[in-house]
Design a protein around this motif. Structure first.
Motif, PDB file in Angstrom:
ATOM      1  N   LEU A 166       0.905  -1.095   0.017  1.00 26.89           N
ATOM      2  CA  LEU A 166      -0.009   0.027   0.014  1.00 26.89           C
ATOM      3  C   LEU A 166       0.887   1.312  -0.057  1.00 26.89           C
ATOM      4  CD1 LEU A 166      -2.972  -0.747   2.669  1.00 26.89           C
ATOM      5  CD2 LEU A 166      -3.002  -1.152   0.040  1.00 26.89           C
ATOM      6  N   ASP A 167       0.417   2.104  -0.767  1.00 19.87           N
ATOM      7  CA  ASP A 167       1.124   3.478  -0.661  1.00 19.87           C
ATOM      8  C   ASP A 167       0.655   4.413   0.720  1.00 19.87           C
ATOM      9  OD1 ASP A 167       2.384   3.132  -3.245  1.00 19.87           O
ATOM     10  OD2 ASP A 167       0.439   3.775  -4.253  1.00 19.87           O
ATOM     11  N   ALA A 168      -0.697   4.044   0.940  1.00 16.45           N
ATOM     12  CA  ALA A 168      -1.341   4.849   1.937  1.00 16.45           C
ATOM     13  C   ALA A 168      -2.236   4.227   2.506  1.00 16.45           C
ATOM     14  CB  ALA A 168      -2.151   6.157   1.318  1.00 16.45           C
ATOM     15  N   TYR A 169      -2.498   4.641   3.728  1.00 12.66           N
ATOM     16  CA  TYR A 169      -3.545   4.150   4.677  1.00 12.66           C
ATOM     17  C   TYR A 169      -4.519   5.320   5.233  1.00 12.66           C
ATOM     18  CZ  TYR A 169      -5.815   1.891   8.774  1.00 12.66           C
ATOM     19  OH  TYR A 169      -6.861   1.316   9.784  1.00 12.66           O
ATOM     20  N   ARG A 170      -5.880   5.090   4.891  1.00 14.34           N
ATOM     21  CA  ARG A 170      -6.732   6.127   5.235  1.00 14.34           C
ATOM     22  C   ARG A 170      -7.439   5.802   6.491  1.00 14.34           C
ATOM     23  NH1 ARG A 170     -12.434   6.683   3.722  1.00 14.34           N
ATOM     24  NH2 ARG A 170     -13.241   8.958   4.530  1.00 14.34           N
ATOM     25  N   PHE A 171      -7.258   6.533   7.519  1.00 13.65           N
ATOM     26  CA  PHE A 171      -7.933   6.145   8.796  1.00 13.65           C
ATOM     27  C   PHE A 171      -8.478   7.358   9.391  1.00 13.65           C
ATOM     28  CE2 PHE A 171      -3.469   7.178   9.780  1.00 13.65           C
ATOM     29  CZ  PHE A 171      -3.826   7.827  11.196  1.00 13.65           C
ATOM     30  N   SER A 172      -9.380   7.108  10.578  1.00 13.09           N
ATOM     31  CA  SER A 172      -9.982   8.501  11.251  1.00 13.09           C
ATOM     32  C   SER A 172      -9.207   8.408  12.569  1.00 13.09           C
ATOM     33  CB  SER A 172     -11.363   8.208  11.299  1.00 13.09           C
ATOM     34  OG  SER A 172     -11.890   7.618  12.157  1.00 13.09           O
ATOM     35  N   ILE A 173      -9.236   9.629  13.261  1.00 13.13           N
ATOM     36  CA  ILE A 173      -8.814   9.726  14.702  1.00 13.13           C
ATOM     37  C   ILE A 173     -10.266   9.860  15.492  1.00 13.13           C
ATOM     38  CG2 ILE A 173      -8.029  11.506  16.334  1.00 13.13           C
ATOM     39  CD1 ILE A 173      -5.888  12.125  14.256  1.00 13.13           C
ATOM     40  N   SER A 174     -10.304   9.128  16.575  1.00 10.55           N
ATOM     41  CA  SER A 174     -11.493   9.070  17.396  1.00 10.55           C
ATOM     42  C   SER A 174     -11.289  10.499  18.376  1.00 10.55           C
ATOM     43  CB  SER A 174     -11.348   7.918  18.301  1.00 10.55           C
ATOM     44  OG  SER A 174     -12.286   8.111  19.440  1.00 10.55           O
ATOM     45  N   TRP A 175     -12.216  11.320  18.186  1.00 15.05           N
ATOM     46  CA  TRP A 175     -12.095  12.723  19.013  1.00 15.05           C
ATOM     47  C   TRP A 175     -12.254  12.265  20.499  1.00 15.05           C
ATOM     48  CZ3 TRP A 175     -15.992  17.161  17.203  1.00 15.05           C
ATOM     49  CH2 TRP A 175     -15.669  18.217  17.834  1.00 15.05           C
ATOM     50  N   SER A 176     -13.241  11.123  20.656  1.00 13.00           N
ATOM     51  CA  SER A 176     -13.160  11.001  22.163  1.00 13.00           C
ATOM     52  C   SER A 176     -12.066  10.237  22.969  1.00 13.00           C
ATOM     53  CB  SER A 176     -14.669  10.277  22.422  1.00 13.00           C
ATOM     54  OG  SER A 176     -14.624   9.212  21.969  1.00 13.00           O
ATOM     55  N   ARG A 177     -11.333   9.688  22.162  1.00 13.61           N
ATOM     56  CA  ARG A 177      -9.954   9.421  22.460  1.00 13.61           C
ATOM     57  C   ARG A 177      -8.682  10.106  22.682  1.00 13.61           C
ATOM     58  NH1 ARG A 177      -8.672   4.011  22.861  1.00 13.61           N
ATOM     59  NH2 ARG A 177     -10.006   3.259  21.230  1.00 13.61           N
ATOM     60  N   LEU A 178      -8.834  11.165  21.718  1.00 15.75           N
ATOM     61  CA  LEU A 178      -7.801  12.166  21.968  1.00 15.75           C
ATOM     62  C   LEU A 178      -8.272  13.302  22.938  1.00 15.75           C
ATOM     63  CD1 LEU A 178      -5.006  13.250  20.670  1.00 15.75           C
ATOM     64  CD2 LEU A 178      -6.458  14.480  18.942  1.00 15.75           C
ATOM     65  N   ILE A 179      -9.412  13.742  22.860  1.00 15.35           N
ATOM     66  CA  ILE A 179      -9.977  14.800  23.703  1.00 15.35           C
ATOM     67  C   ILE A 179     -11.272  14.103  24.393  1.00 15.35           C
ATOM     68  CG2 ILE A 179     -10.577  17.035  24.173  1.00 15.35           C
ATOM     69  CD1 ILE A 179      -8.988  17.628  21.566  1.00 15.35           C
ATOM     70  N   PRO A 180     -11.437  13.300  25.533  1.00 16.73           N
ATOM     71  CA  PRO A 180     -12.652  12.604  25.710  1.00 16.73           C
ATOM     72  C   PRO A 180     -13.840  13.241  26.062  1.00 16.73           C
ATOM     73  CG  PRO A 180     -10.375  11.860  26.892  1.00 16.73           C
ATOM     74  CD  PRO A 180      -9.855  13.176  25.936  1.00 16.73           C
TER      75      PRO A 180
END
Length: 513
Positions: A100-114
């Motif tokens: 793979l050239d790239a991986y698209r994922f998301s950041i869990s807002w409630s994990r980073l800033i609960p």
């Protein structure tokens, strides 16, 4: 009849063995695409991470939705999911091995800033730093989505989440943390995933989190107003995106040299008949699904068709808001799976307390073609190209990433997923034609890297290149044949002849039956 069909199959298999060109590769090669074209795969935080109550993470509206029964559509939740939170190194190694050239994922807002705002969760910050660093160390680009439908439940409880303009401030602050902490390594930011579907499904029909809808909906929502909330939520999403994009461009872009965009679920809209009514209706459906966002991004205002049909329920941009939103995208992410026949339905405009769906004044039915079998009805890349042609004619030329594209199968399907291979081959091949026809497509991502907790089917509906054994305590990842095909394509290899023959055998047997 069966014997005759079997003889035909055996003859075709003999032809395949003797043929120098295998249908599964069909001459498609990675090196035919532009050098900087990106091939990858996608997932999202709630669908893969698990560890829902570990290391300081707090619930999101998706947790709440799933634990309440997923609108009674299916069972399951993302409490454990694929456990990528603990197995990210193993997953990145699989990505690297695949090529793979790239991986698209998301950041869990409630994990980073609960709590959605306030203190940063250091454990969450460490996880995303670790994931990004692991990707970069294997030569894989991190394409990050900030919001994939998992708003911290605290913000939903405090002021209603996306229906309240306060969300613009809190989303911008969240984005600022991400830009500041990860932007030295992340060059591709998508603010919101499928904003159009989030508004419609979450606030009109009510089959998505946070499950708002009017009492008349079949999904029995406890709150909501389908007549107004979808439009209000979209307006706030546009302002939140534009605010975050303005911040990125003014404070980070010159140093970090990245790009920021927005993602939409797109459909091909085909007039049911050649009548002027259905042709206009197909354009109106496109305006409601895509122009709803693209017109503000490009022109600074909503489409005239929406203004006419929605009237005073459609929010109005102030001049400063219009200037903020206009031109706030560096690219558009497109998710594409299905197409629809469109029939004009003016009667829906006379429904009392009509909702977003009625405002479109159309009837939609799944697109099928005489040229495709029942199982192949979704393999219709020409409708994607027709859509992109239409968008280019209306909104001009802008960079596009195909952020999601893939084939749904049932969990109990074979690991020899030849329909998925055919699907990917057709769409990836069509992307090359679109590039040659002048479309500014920058990348293609398969949905999904592995079988995830699917929004419309839980764990029974699968799109993955890797199978996740839910009965194995280790959640063992098993490669499907589609993962081998994709890897071979990415590395300019032809597939092993025996494997290729088996795939074609399965296909031919299926068609003979």
């Amino acid at each position: 009849m069966w014997k005759k069909g079997f003889v035909v199959v055996e003859l075709l298999l003999l032809m395949l063995v003797c043929s120098p060109v295998l249908l599964v590769v069909d001459g498609l090669r990675r090196d035919e695409y532009p050098p900087h074209f990106v091939f990858g795969a996608s997932t999202s935080a709630y669908q893969v991470e698990g560890a829902a109550d570990e290391d300081g993470r707090k619930p999101s509206i998706w947790d709440t939705f799933a634990h309440a029964g997923n609108a009674n559509m299916y069972k399951g939740d993302g409490d454990i999911a694929c456990d990528q939170y603990h197995k990210y190194k193993e997953d990145v190694q699989l990505m690297a091995k695949m090529g793979l050239d790239a991986y698209r994922f998301s950041i869990s807002w409630s994990r980073l800033i609960p709590d959605g705002k306030g203190p940063i969760n250091q454990k969450g910050l460490q996880y995303y730093n670790n994931l990004i660093n692991e990707l970069i160390s294997h030569g894989i680009q991190a394409h990050v989505t900030l919001y994939h439908w998992d708003l911290p439940q605290t913000l939903e409880d405090e002021y209603g989440g996306w229906v309240n303009k306060k969300i613009v401030r809190d989303f911008t602050a969240f984005a600022n943390v991400c830009f500041r902490e990860f932007g030295d390594r992340v060059k591709h930011w998508t603010t919101i995933n499928e904003g159009n579907v989030f508004s419609q499904g979450g606030y009109d029909i009510g089959f998505l989190p946070p499950q708002h809808c009017s009492p008349s909906s079949i999904f029995n929502c406890s709150k909501g107003n389908s007549s107004t909330e979808p439009y209000l939520v979209t307006h706030n999403m546009l302002l939140a995106h534009a605010s975050a994009a303005t911040l990125y461009r003014s404070k980070y872009q010159d140093k970090q040299h990245g790009f920021i965009g927005f993602n939409l679920l797109a459909f091909g809209f085909v007039p049911l008949t050649n009548t002027s009514e259905d042709i206009i209706a197909a354009q109106r459906a496109q305006d409601f699904f895509l122009g709803w966002f693209l017109s503000p991004f490009i022109f600074g205002d909503y489409p005239e068709t929406m203004k006419k049909n929605v009237g005073s329920r459609l929010p109005i941009f102030t001049k400063s808001e219009s200037n903020l939103v206009k031109g706030s995208i560096d690219f558009v992410g497109i998710n594409f799976y299905y197409s629809y026949f469109v029939k004009d339905n003016p009667r829906s405009l006379y429904i009392k307390d009509r909702d977003y769906t009625a405002d479109m004044a159309v009837e939609l039915t799944a697109y099928t073609s005489e040229e495709t079998s029942k199982d192949e009805a979704q393999i219709i890349p020409w409708t994607l190209e027709g859509l992109l042609d239409s968008l280019k004619n209306i909104y001009g030329d802008f960079p596009i990433y195909i952020h999601e594209n893939g084939l749904q199968t049932h969990r109990n399907s074979s690991l020899e997923d030849w329909p998925r291979i055919k699907y990917l081959q057709e769409y990836i091949g069509s992307i090359l034609d679109m590039l040659r026809n002048g479309h500014d497509i920058r990348g293609y991502f398969v949905w999904s890297f592995m079988d995830v907790f699917e929004l419309l089917g839980g764990y029974e509906s699968t799109f993955g290149l890797y199978y996740i054994d839910l009965n194995d305590p280790t959640l063992r990842r098993q490669p499907k044949l589609s993962s081998q095909w994709y890897s071979n394509f990415l590395n300019n290899r032809t597939m092993d002849p025996m494997v290729a023959m088996q795939i074609e055998k399965n296909a031919l047997l299926h068609n003979a039956i």
